[in-house]
Structures are given as C-alpha cells and as structure tokens.
Design an enzyme around this catalytic site. Structure first.
Site, PDB file in Angstrom:
ATOM      1  N   HIS A  75       0.878  -1.190   0.000  1.00  0.00           N
ATOM      2  CA  HIS A  75       0.000   0.000   0.000  1.00  0.00           C
ATOM      3  C   HIS A  75       0.913   1.238   0.000  1.00  0.00           C
ATOM      4  O   HIS A  75       1.739   1.390  -0.881  1.00  0.00           O
ATOM      5  CB  HIS A  75      -0.925  -0.113   1.224  1.00  0.00           C
ATOM      6  CG  HIS A  75      -2.084   0.826   1.275  1.00  0.00           C
ATOM      7  ND1 HIS A  75      -2.469   1.635   0.232  1.00  0.00           N
ATOM      8  CD2 HIS A  75      -2.968   1.105   2.290  1.00  0.00           C
ATOM      9  CE1 HIS A  75      -3.539   2.344   0.587  1.00  0.00           C
ATOM     10  NE2 HIS A  75      -3.852   2.047   1.843  1.00  0.00           N
ATOM     11  N   HIS A  99      -2.341  -2.158  -9.747  1.00  0.00           N
ATOM     12  CA  HIS A  99      -3.351  -1.578  -8.851  1.00  0.00           C
ATOM     13  C   HIS A  99      -4.505  -2.547  -8.675  1.00  0.00           C
ATOM     14  O   HIS A  99      -4.853  -3.282  -9.591  1.00  0.00           O
ATOM     15  CB  HIS A  99      -3.867  -0.239  -9.402  1.00  0.00           C
ATOM     16  CG  HIS A  99      -4.527   0.570  -8.350  1.00  0.00           C
ATOM     17  ND1 HIS A  99      -5.854   0.436  -8.032  1.00  0.00           N
ATOM     18  CD2 HIS A  99      -4.006   1.485  -7.491  1.00  0.00           C
ATOM     19  CE1 HIS A  99      -6.136   1.251  -7.036  1.00  0.00           C
ATOM     20  NE2 HIS A  99      -5.034   1.902  -6.680  1.00  0.00           N
ATOM     21  N   ASP A 149       2.295   5.831  -6.593  1.00  0.00           N
ATOM     22  CA  ASP A 149       3.522   5.834  -5.786  1.00  0.00           C
ATOM     23  C   ASP A 149       4.811   5.940  -6.600  1.00  0.00           C
ATOM     24  O   ASP A 149       5.816   6.436  -6.095  1.00  0.00           O
ATOM     25  CB  ASP A 149       3.597   4.554  -4.933  1.00  0.00           C
ATOM     26  CG  ASP A 149       2.718   4.652  -3.702  1.00  0.00           C
ATOM     27  OD1 ASP A 149       2.443   5.784  -3.269  1.00  0.00           O
ATOM     28  OD2 ASP A 149       2.315   3.598  -3.176  1.00  0.00           O
TER      29      ASP A 149
HETATM   30  C1  LIG Z   1      -1.201   4.232  -3.277  1.00  0.00           C
HETATM   31  C2  LIG Z   1      -1.250   2.750  -3.343  1.00  0.00           C
HETATM   32  O1  LIG Z   1      -1.416   2.085  -2.359  1.00  0.00           O
HETATM   33  S1  LIG Z   1      -1.122   2.073  -4.884  1.00  0.00           S
HETATM   34  C3  LIG Z   1      -0.513   0.420  -4.609  1.00  0.00           C
HETATM   35  C4  LIG Z   1       0.912   0.454  -4.133  1.00  0.00           C
HETATM   36  N1  LIG Z   1       1.469  -0.894  -4.078  1.00  0.00           N
HETATM   37  C5  LIG Z   1       2.436  -1.312  -4.911  1.00  0.00           C
HETATM   38  O2  LIG Z   1       2.892  -0.596  -5.788  1.00  0.00           O
HETATM   39  C6  LIG Z   1       2.957  -2.692  -4.673  1.00  0.00           C
HETATM   40  C7  LIG Z   1       3.137  -3.471  -5.970  1.00  0.00           C
HETATM   41  N2  LIG Z   1       1.854  -3.817  -6.543  1.00  0.00           N
HETATM   42  C8  LIG Z   1       1.143  -4.886  -6.080  1.00  0.00           C
HETATM   43  O3  LIG Z   1       1.586  -5.625  -5.193  1.00  0.00           O
HETATM   44  C9  LIG Z   1      -0.241  -5.140  -6.646  1.00  0.00           C
HETATM   45  O4  LIG Z   1      -0.332  -4.662  -7.970  1.00  0.00           O
HETATM   46  C10 LIG Z   1      -1.352  -4.499  -5.783  1.00  0.00           C
HETATM   47  C11 LIG Z   1      -1.224  -4.905  -4.309  1.00  0.00           C
HETATM   48  C12 LIG Z   1      -1.305  -2.982  -5.881  1.00  0.00           C
HETATM   49  C13 LIG Z   1      -2.703  -4.956  -6.331  1.00  0.00           C
HETATM   50  O5  LIG Z   1      -2.776  -6.346  -6.144  1.00  0.00           O
HETATM   51  P1  LIG Z   1      -3.830  -7.242  -6.924  1.00  0.00           P
HETATM   52  O6  LIG Z   1      -5.144  -6.569  -6.991  1.00  0.00           O
HETATM   53  O7  LIG Z   1      -3.776  -8.591  -6.312  1.00  0.00           O
HETATM   54  O8  LIG Z   1      -3.194  -7.260  -8.386  1.00  0.00           O
HETATM   55  P2  LIG Z   1      -3.750  -7.938  -9.713  1.00  0.00           P
HETATM   56  O9  LIG Z   1      -4.918  -8.824  -9.432  1.00  0.00           O
HETATM   57  O10 LIG Z   1      -3.927  -6.881 -10.732  1.00  0.00           O
HETATM   58  O11 LIG Z   1      -2.503  -8.846 -10.136  1.00  0.00           O
HETATM   59  C14 LIG Z   1      -2.509  -9.515 -11.394  1.00  0.00           C
HETATM   60  C15 LIG Z   1      -1.212 -10.227 -11.613  1.00  0.00           C
HETATM   61  O12 LIG Z   1      -0.165  -9.283 -11.798  1.00  0.00           O
HETATM   62  C16 LIG Z   1       0.878  -9.495 -10.857  1.00  0.00           C
HETATM   63  N3  LIG Z   1       1.343  -8.204 -10.366  1.00  0.00           N
HETATM   64  C17 LIG Z   1       0.564  -7.206  -9.914  1.00  0.00           C
HETATM   65  N4  LIG Z   1       1.330  -6.171  -9.537  1.00  0.00           N
HETATM   66  C18 LIG Z   1       2.609  -6.552  -9.762  1.00  0.00           C
HETATM   67  C19 LIG Z   1       3.848  -5.914  -9.563  1.00  0.00           C
HETATM   68  N5  LIG Z   1       3.909  -4.684  -9.049  1.00  0.00           N
HETATM   69  N6  LIG Z   1       4.969  -6.569  -9.904  1.00  0.00           N
HETATM   70  C20 LIG Z   1       4.918  -7.811 -10.424  1.00  0.00           C
HETATM   71  N7  LIG Z   1       3.758  -8.467 -10.633  1.00  0.00           N
HETATM   72  C21 LIG Z   1       2.618  -7.849 -10.303  1.00  0.00           C
HETATM   73  C22 LIG Z   1       0.214 -10.249  -9.728  1.00  0.00           C
HETATM   74  O13 LIG Z   1       1.159 -10.983  -8.974  1.00  0.00           O
HETATM   75  C23 LIG Z   1      -0.757 -11.112 -10.459  1.00  0.00           C
HETATM   76  O14 LIG Z   1      -0.068 -12.204 -11.023  1.00  0.00           O
HETATM   77  P3  LIG Z   1      -0.668 -13.707 -10.926  1.00  0.00           P
HETATM   78  O15 LIG Z   1      -1.977 -13.627 -11.657  1.00  0.00           O
HETATM   79  O16 LIG Z   1       0.381 -14.526 -11.596  1.00  0.00           O
HETATM   80  O17 LIG Z   1      -0.831 -13.966  -9.476  1.00  0.00           O
HETATM   81  O1  LIG Z   2      -6.980   2.118  -3.715  1.00  0.00           O
HETATM   82  C1  LIG Z   2      -6.046   1.374  -3.385  1.00  0.00           C
HETATM   83  O2  LIG Z   2      -6.158   0.133  -3.245  1.00  0.00           O
HETATM   84  C2  LIG Z   2      -4.687   1.922  -3.128  1.00  0.00           C
HETATM   85  C3  LIG Z   2      -4.497   3.325  -3.584  1.00  0.00           C
HETATM   86  O3  LIG Z   2      -4.235   3.592  -4.736  1.00  0.00           O
HETATM   87  C4  LIG Z   2      -4.674   4.386  -2.610  1.00  0.00           C
HETATM   88  O4  LIG Z   2      -5.064   4.127  -1.468  1.00  0.00           O
HETATM   89  O5  LIG Z   2      -4.419   5.557  -2.961  1.00  0.00           O
END
Ligand SMILES: CC(=O)SCCNC(=O)CCNC(=O)[C@H](O)C(C)(C)COP(=O)(O)OP(=O)(O)OC[C@H]1O[C@@H](n2cnc3c(N)ncnc32)[C@H](O)[C@@H]1OP(=O)(O)O
Ligand SMILES: O=C([O-])CC(=O)C(=O)O
Length: 375
Positions: free
Chosen positions: A222, A261, A312
C-alpha cells in the site's frame, strides 16, 4: 471509454462493502473524483487545504472560508511539550511510520476526542500537527536539533518542507507538495481507509481510527510502495541497467513496487500528474539518471506485463529531487490521506452498523477435548 477492471477473487475484490459520497475510483472514463471533481482538475487548480475542506466539510470553500480555514490550521501547528518529549525518546533508526503511529496515538492521550461533535476540530488539529510530529522527531534524532514547530508558511506542504530543511522552500517545491498532497488525499475503500472505517464502526474515537489506518498504510503493498520504489530505482546507474534489472526481477517473479493496482486496469490517473512534476524537478536539479531509470522501468513493465505505474512510482523520484529522505515518503502520504480517512470516519458514524463479516470455516471437524496427559 475505459473498461472497468474485472474484479473478483480473494482480498474481497469487487465486493461492495458499504456506501460513500466521497470519491469514485476507476469508474468508466472518470478515473478518480473527489465529491464529483476530477482529481486532475483539483491538482491543477486547487490548494490542498481547499481539497481538505471539500472532503471534510462537504463543499469547496469560498475565498473567505478558505482564508479562515488556513488561519485556523496555522494556529494549530505547535506540539504539546509532552508529545515533544515522547518523540525525543524514539530512536533514530525507528521507522517514521512508527513515529507517526505513536505521535497520533499520544496526541489522542493528551487531547482526547471526548465527543463526536468535535470530530472536525480533532481532524483539523491532526492535519496541522502531523508535519511537525514527523519533522520534530526526524530533526531531533538525526541532527540533534529541537526545532521550532511553527513556521510562517501558508500551506501545509510548504510548512513541512520548511520544518525539514530549516529554510523557506522554493515556489516550485511548494507547488509540487501541494499537488502531491491533493493526489494522495482520498481513494475510496483502499486498505487503510477500510481499516479506519472498521475501527469507526465500533464507535471508537478518531485517534484510534487514524492510528489503525497508519498501520495499514505502512505496508509495501500500500503506501509503503513509494519508499520501496525509491530503494529499487536507486540501485540502477543507467536506463540500460534498469531494463536488465527489471527483466531479472520479473524472471524471479519479484513484485515491482509502484506498479499495478487493485482497481485500475490500465492506468492510474494520478500517475500522469506526478510524473509531469517529477520531470520538471529532474530538469531543475539536472538529473540524468533517476528519471531515465524510472522511465526505463515504466516502459519495460508495460511491454513485459502490461503493468502501469501507480500513484507511488513517480512520487519516489519527485520527493527525492526535493531533498526529502526516502524514509519520510510514506509519512507524507499520512499527512494527506488523513483527510480521506477522517471523512470516511464521519460517513461511517453518520450511518453506522458495526462492520462484522463472516468467514468460511475450513478447519477440522468438531471433536472431543483430549486431556493433556493423554495427548
Ligand atoms: C497508493 C497505493 O497504495 S497504490 C498500490 C501500491 N502498491 C504497490 O505498488 C505494490 C506493488 N503492486 C502490487 O503488489 C499489486 O499490484 C497491488 C497490491 C497494488 C494490487 O494487487 P492485486 O489486486 O492482487 O493485483 P492484480 O490482481 O492486478 O494482479 C494480477 C497479476 O499481476 C501481478 N502483479 C501485480 N502487480 C505486480 C507488480 N507490481 N509486480 C509484479 N507483478 C505484479 C500479480 O502478482 C498477479 O499475477 P498472478 O496472476 O500470476 O498472481
Ligand atoms: O486504492 C487502493 O487500493 C490503493 C491506492 O491507490 C490508494 O489508497 O491511494
């Protein structure tokens, strides 16, 4: 028109867990709106304090209302002596998100929310005091300096930069902080906001809701992703190295922080805004490495995985170019998202039922207790 992401599966994805009038995320065409306003328009036109007022008080303020609100926030900036003493006891190697969690919680001991009718005043106090909580601890533990927590900066972003660097920030830096705080302010039922609402649903106090939300925001999946993204970007000395490194991480199935996301399908509307400002800052400092490295990772992620930078990713380089230490990145997010969290707490309280879902039991069948001597 953009397609909505197909949402199903674990993590309660796609389940409507309540109602809100605060924001829409990933709705067709609109990207991200706060009380009906497109975030990109707010980031281009408004002050963060105006957006805070919009979220917390329901409508954009008039000129007079905004002046009064900013004046109120400026008067609430100083920290109680007892809180300064607690911050002085937190070690230099503590994580600043833990400092924010403790600072928020301790303020709640000194100035408790005794009555929900005071919820807006309590929020305004936190909004005014949070930059000083972060910077008082940081400057004391890292520079051995007891800073004055009051500055004559008008804006919250400018106030934070002034406390951190002990000088009046440039107009460009104040502008970028303003944009950044607007972009991070609110995002529907993300993990930290949902945490705040769950806590509020027990009729707990606002400080507890915000402290709990800070704990949820801390994780690298997050809010902690901006910090993790910076640590990754810094490892590469050139765009070429970044491409090779990203391919290697993908081959190892590493998560690339700052990408993907839970709700958006092919872009995060906040990204184009902060990316533009990061580029301006890169030009200002004459950067020839970090921004090209960031763009190389961005391009490789899209080509290889169709994954896009979220809010981010370019925040990392933008904050870095303004001389902000990496470990303070997520606490800045706190100073902004506090507005969204608090507005959700008010909404929850206004129409409350305790949040208590059910679990599907997957454990062993019911069985007889076995006394300890027979196990
Ligand atoms: C302001 C915020 O909070 S924005 C979010 C900030 N977090 C990050 O940047 C951390 C990196 N990103 C992630 O971990 C994820 O994309 C999350 C937590 C944001 C969302 O998670 P989910 O909803 O489960 O992602 P989603 O369903 O789209 O994932 C689809 C596939 O892409 C992969 N994937 C998603 N994000 C990433 C990533 N950043 N790097 C590599 N692989 C990824 C998943 O592992 C998944 O693969 P699988 O089907 O083989 O398991
Ligand atoms: O909506 C989410 O899951 C994460 C995010 O981008 C935020 O909190 O700004």
């Amino acid at each position: 028109m953009a397609e909505a992401k197909v949402l199903s599966g674990a993590g309660l994805r796609g389940q409507v867990a309540g109602q809100t009038a605060l924001s829409t995320v990933g709705m067709e065409g609109a990207g991200l709106t706060y009380r009906g306003y497109d975030v990109r328009e707010l980031a281009a036109e408004a002050r963060f304090e105006e957006v805070a007022y919009l979220l917390l008080y329901g409508e954009l303020p008039t000129k007079t209302e905004l002046a009064a609100y900013m004046g109120k926030l400026q008067k609430l900036r100083d920290l109680p002596q007892a809180l300064k003493e607690v911050l002085e006891r937190i070690p230099a190697d503590a994580h600043p998100m833990d400092v924010m969690r403790t600072g928020c919680s301790f303020l709640g001991n000194l100035e408790p929310e005794l009555d929900f009718d005071r919820q807006r005043d309590v929020t305004d106090r936190m909004l005014a005091a949070f930059p000083a909580i972060m910077c008082y601890w940081y400057r004391f533990s890292h520079d051995g300096k007891r800073i004055n927590c009051v500055t004559d900066e008008e804006s919250i972003g400018g106030h934070f930069l002034h406390l951190l660097h002990d000088k009046t920030p440039s107009e460009l830096h104040v502008k970028v902080m303003n944009v950044s705080l607007i972009l991070y302010a609110e995002h529907e039922f993300n993990a930290s906001t949902f945490t705040a609402r769950v806590c509020a649903s027990t009729l707990s106090d606002l400080y507890s809701c915000i402290t709990a939300a800070i704990g949820s925001l801390r994780g690298p999946l997050h809010g902690g992703a901006n910090e993790a993204a910076m640590e990754m970007i810094e490892r590469f000395g050139s765009a070429q190295e970044a491409v090779e490194g990203t391919l290697g991480m993908l081959a190892r199935k590493d998560k690339i922080m700052g990408f993907g996301h839970a709700i958006y399908k092919d872009s995060d509307p906040r990204n184009e805004v902060i990316k533009g400002w990061s580029k301006k800052l890169a030009d200002e400092v004459g950067d020839t490495v970090l921004f090209p490295v960031s763009e190389a990772i961005d391009k490789t992620m899209w080509e290889q995985k169709k994954l896009f930078p979220n809010a981010d990713f370019y925040h990392a380089s933008a904050y870095h170019f303004m001389g902000i230490p990496t470990k303070l990145f997520t606490p800045i997010f706190v100073c902004s998202r506090l507005t969204g969290w608090a507005a959700h707490v008010y909404e929850q309280r206004a129409n409350n039922r305790i949040i208590r879902p059910s679990a599907e039991y997957i454990g062993v069948e019911q069985r007889k207790f076995v006394p300890i001597e027979r196990r």
